[in-house]
Design an enzyme around this catalytic site. Structure first.
Site, short mmCIF file in Angstrom:
data_model
loop_
_atom_site.label_atom_id
_atom_site.label_comp_id
_atom_site.label_asym_id
_atom_site.label_seq_id
_atom_site.Cartn_x
_atom_site.Cartn_y
_atom_site.Cartn_z
N ASP A 180 -7.50 -3.71 -5.20
CA ASP A 180 -7.04 -2.45 -4.63
C ASP A 180 -5.61 -2.10 -5.07
O ASP A 180 -5.23 -0.93 -5.17
CB ASP A 180 -7.04 -2.50 -3.10
CG ASP A 180 -8.22 -3.22 -2.49
OD1 ASP A 180 -8.70 -4.20 -3.07
OD2 ASP A 180 -8.65 -2.82 -1.39
N ASP A 240 0.80 -1.22 0.00
CA ASP A 240 0.00 0.00 0.00
C ASP A 240 0.83 1.28 0.00
O ASP A 240 0.33 2.35 0.37
CB ASP A 240 -0.95 0.00 1.20
CG ASP A 240 -2.15 -0.89 0.97
OD1 ASP A 240 -2.68 -0.89 -0.16
OD2 ASP A 240 -2.55 -1.60 1.91
#
Length: 407
Positions: A180, A120
């Site tokens: 994602d 991330d």
């Protein structure tokens, strides 16, 4: 204001709507004109100061529940959204209080540039340091981003052709990749442009290509998680972690796909990515379960089920992505996408979604869903919903000619 440059429009938003037709404008809207955009951004800048006062020096706001704010440390995947929002709002208000808080938070976040345990880093660093670099052009911000890109690249597996998403759940999967993760590729694309080294974008394209091949169903909805065999590189499981079921269409996952493939086309000009973004947009906009106000239920397969929460974070993402996608398509689609994005933004800017001044602890939007199956962050404000809402307002203003930006 330093960078908030208002322009006279040759073509107004009213003309755009007149040319748009009505398939997706399923709610009454007033035109989001120059005054509206300026007012919303100014109000957001004032509202976020409540968060500034409430946020501990070493923490990052995530949500507001049961009358109190909740925070994370820099290791959270959401840590970059608050400073990123501050930088966006500083750019368009010239309010130094926002800049100073944004810079302080970058100092807390910087250590994550060497974090190789997470995929991330795009969320964490590109949304924060990326905006700071674009606006202030401090060499140190670029150095942090390059270090983060190298850490992210370390998670790439040559056999699989993807960046590994999670390190947990070894008993459930071998090499999980979540939709994602498309969002984090923007950091690698930037690193290629900045350094002149093609390898970063080669990794990004490989991941995007493998995701396109294995994450999507025939109707162009996306799975949340695909598990790969690390020996053969083949996809062996299609799962969910945050949707209602493995075969369901988790709303924010569809939004990550729309935004991610639009971004990949912008950065590579590979028409395969544009085609995929358009297909995802069609799935979203024509889904019979999309409510009239265009704010999706947290999972499309629960549409119409009594008591199902909406997910404002998905709506904000959709608005931002559709505005960008509108620049790459024919006139008919362009009008449709802008018309839809305008309707979303209009609806997010009022009750029940927009928090009133002094409400929700300084967050801008209410009624998002983080992880419903996990029982966390259900029907609450979320930092990333606010980030993409502000981004969408800015993109709308830029596209309509109201605003200019630093590039």
């Amino acid at each position: 204001m330093k960078t908030l440059l208002w322009k006279v429009l040759a073509t107004t938003a009213t003309t755009l709507l007149a040319n748009a037709g009505s398939p997706d404008n399923r709610t009454d809207t007033s035109v989001l004109d120059e005054t509206y955009i300026e007012r919303e951004l100014s109000a957001a800048a004032e509202q976020i100061k409540t968060l500034i006062r409430a946020t501990p020096p070493d923490s990052f706001p995530t949500t507001f529940e049961h009358g109190k704010p909740f925070f994370s440390d820099s290791r959270s995947w959401t840590s970059g959204f608050y400073p990123g929002t501050l930088w966006y709002l500083y750019e368009y208000t010239d309010d130094t209080e926002l800049k100073e808080e944004g810079r302080r938070k970058l100092g807390v976040l910087e250590k994550e540039k060497n974090n190789r345990s997470t995929h991330d880093l795009g969320f964490m660093l590109y949304c924060s340091f990326g905006n700071a670099w674009r606006i202030a052009k401090k060499p140190h911000d670029a150095e942090v981003l390059m270090a983060g890109a190298n850490a992210l690249a370390s998670r790439f597996n040559e056999t699989v052709g993807c960046i590994r998403s999670w390190d947990f759940g070894q008993n459930r999967w071998q090499f999980p990749v979540i939709i994602d993760n498309m969002m984090n590729l923007e950091l690698l694309n930037w690193a290629s442009r900045m350094s002149g080294e093609e390898r970063y974008q080669e990794l990004s394209k490989s991941h995007a290509d493998k995701t396109l091949a294995n994450h999507f169903r025939p109707d162009h909805s996306t799975y949340h998680v695909v598990d790969y065999d690390t020996v053969s590189g083949e996809a062996v499981q299609h799962l969910t972690y945050q949707g209602i079921a493995d075969e369901s269409a988790w709303a924010r996952g569809q939004s990550w796909a729309l935004y991610g493939y639009t971004m990949m086309f912008r950065d590579t000009r590979d028409s395969v990515y544009l085609d995929q973004a358009v297909k995802v947009a069609t799935y979203l906009l024509e889904h019979p379960g999309l409510p009239d106000d265009l704010i999706p239920y947290w999972d499309f397969d629960l549409a119409g089920t009594p008591g199902t929460c909406r997910d404002v974070s998905a709506a904000a993402l959709n608005a931002s992505a559709l505005i960008e996608l509108s620049a790459f398509v024919d006139a008919g689609r362009r009008a449709r996408y802008m018309n839809t994005a305008e309707a979303i933004l209009f609806n997010l800017g009022k009750a029940p979604y927009r928090a009133k001044p002094g409400e929700a602890g300084g967050f801008l939007l209410k009624h998002s869903v983080g992880n419903f199956p996990g029982g966390t962050e259900i029907d609450v404000p979320l930092s990333y919903a606010d980030y993409y809402y502000v981004e969408a307002l800015i993109r709308f203003g830029q596209t309509m000619g109201f605003l200019t930006t630093n590039e």
